[in-house]
Design a protein around this motif. Structure first.
Motif, short mmCIF file in Angstrom:
data_model
loop_
_atom_site.label_atom_id
_atom_site.label_comp_id
_atom_site.label_asym_id
_atom_site.label_seq_id
_atom_site.Cartn_x
_atom_site.Cartn_y
_atom_site.Cartn_z
N GLY A 28 -5.27 16.24 2.62
CA GLY A 28 -5.95 15.04 2.17
C GLY A 28 -4.93 13.96 1.86
N GLY A 29 -5.42 12.75 1.68
CA GLY A 29 -4.46 11.67 1.44
C GLY A 29 -5.10 10.39 0.93
N ARG A 53 -2.27 7.95 11.39
CA ARG A 53 -1.99 8.96 10.35
C ARG A 53 -1.88 10.36 10.97
NH1 ARG A 53 -6.55 8.35 6.00
NH2 ARG A 53 -5.28 9.85 4.82
N TRP A 54 -2.77 10.66 11.91
CA TRP A 54 -2.76 11.97 12.57
C TRP A 54 -1.46 12.16 13.36
CZ3 TRP A 54 -4.24 16.55 12.02
CH2 TRP A 54 -4.54 17.45 13.05
N THR A 73 -0.10 4.74 3.46
CA THR A 73 -0.85 5.99 3.45
C THR A 73 0.03 7.08 2.88
OG1 THR A 73 -0.23 6.47 5.74
CG2 THR A 73 -2.31 5.32 5.38
N ASP A 113 -0.14 11.14 2.61
CA ASP A 113 -0.88 12.30 3.11
C ASP A 113 -0.15 13.59 2.81
OD1 ASP A 113 -2.98 10.78 4.16
OD2 ASP A 113 -1.88 10.39 6.01
N TYR A 165 -9.89 16.79 7.25
CA TYR A 165 -11.03 15.88 7.07
C TYR A 165 -12.34 16.60 7.41
CZ TYR A 165 -9.57 11.04 6.05
OH TYR A 165 -9.16 9.89 5.44
N LEU A 211 -10.25 10.36 10.71
CA LEU A 211 -8.85 10.16 10.32
C LEU A 211 -8.19 9.20 11.30
CD1 LEU A 211 -6.45 11.01 8.49
CD2 LEU A 211 -5.98 12.82 10.15
N ASN A 245 -6.52 19.58 10.83
CA ASN A 245 -7.07 18.40 10.19
C ASN A 245 -8.05 18.79 9.10
OD1 ASN A 245 -8.27 15.91 9.57
ND2 ASN A 245 -8.18 15.20 11.68
N PHE A 251 -3.43 19.64 6.96
CA PHE A 251 -3.53 18.34 6.29
C PHE A 251 -4.53 18.50 5.16
CE2 PHE A 251 -6.11 14.25 6.45
CZ PHE A 251 -5.35 13.63 5.48
N LEU A 297 1.40 12.82 10.92
CA LEU A 297 1.37 14.20 10.41
C LEU A 297 1.93 15.18 11.44
CD1 LEU A 297 -2.14 14.01 8.75
CD2 LEU A 297 -0.04 14.63 7.53
#
Length: 238
Positions: free
Chosen positions: A133-134, A96-97, A121, A123, A86, A92, A84, A131, A100
């Protein structure tokens, strides 16, 4: 059996997984959770909820009725080969997580993970599973409704996509699509700056059908990407 639940802003998606394949999937309105009919007994429930406390309470009641332990999926610093990016990983969104993680399980290369629902979203996922960013932007339907609600003369349009629209309904429809497609294409350029080998846009969500024909990028449509991520997490921890 693992019951995976993706409680989104407008509806709930569910899937029953036997650790090798999906046995059944479905969609219900939030108020229909209590009457969810499943084709087989459930040993575990893994749920992702972005719909608020009332829906969470209904999911908890469902798990109790099934006599199955409930595991709430939340964002973390790393999971199932995905890191991640972030600064504060817990910020997050869990959906979304999960998307991914699902994307990483289905595609080993760099990707842009696009979830086109109430919100859209976009991403970026690196080839190493990071990850990067998004973006979060209003979904297509939300864009249309916002224009109709907050302007005096624009309708809630039901037009068609045109590159050069010549009527108001088409202009609104095309504007929403152009805005979303532009965000995806600009993020794709950013994600591909270091490498483009194996790059794919992984597209999921209710508005995917409207977006897919207009994306001039390597594309893979994937239904229920959040459920894919939840099943991957559940299997890895069993």
């Amino acid at each position: 059996m693992i019951l995976c639940i993706d409680a989104g802003n407008t509806r709930l998606k569910w899937g029953l997984h036997d650790r090798s394949r999906w046995l059944a999937k479905g969609v219900v309105a939030h108020e229909g959770i209590a009457t969810l009919a499943l084709p087989a007994p459930v040993q575990r429930v893994v749920a992702c909820n972005v719909a608020g406390n009332a829906v969470a309470g209904q999911i908890e009641a469902l798990a109790r009725s099934l006599a199955a332990p409930l595991e709430w999926f939340v964002s973390s610093a790393a999971c199932c080969g995905v890191t991640n990016g972030y600064g504060r990983p817990e910020q997050l969104g869990a959906d979304r997580w999960a998307a991914l993680i699902g994307a990483r399980g289905l595609h080993a290369g760099p990707a842009l993970v696009v979830m086109a629902g109430t919100a859209t979203t976009v991403d970026a996922l690196g080839a190493d599973g990071r990850f990067l960013g998004g973006l979060i932007l209003p979904g297509l339907e939300l864009m249309r409704r916002t224009l109709a609600r907050n302007t005096a003369s624009l309708p809630e349009a039901r037009g068609r996509y045109q590159e050069l629209p010549t009527n108001t309904d088409d202009a609104i429809e095309s504007g929403a699509l152009h805005a979303t497609l532009g965000a995806i294409e600009r993020m794709a350029k950013a994600a591909c700056r270091s490498t483009s080998a194996g790059f794919r846009v992984l597209l999921s969500g209710g508005a995917a059908e409207a977006l897919a024909p207009h994306l001039d990028l390597p594309l893979r449509r994937i239904d229920d990407l959040v459920l894919e991520g939840l099943s991957r997490v559940a299997i890895s921890s069993s």
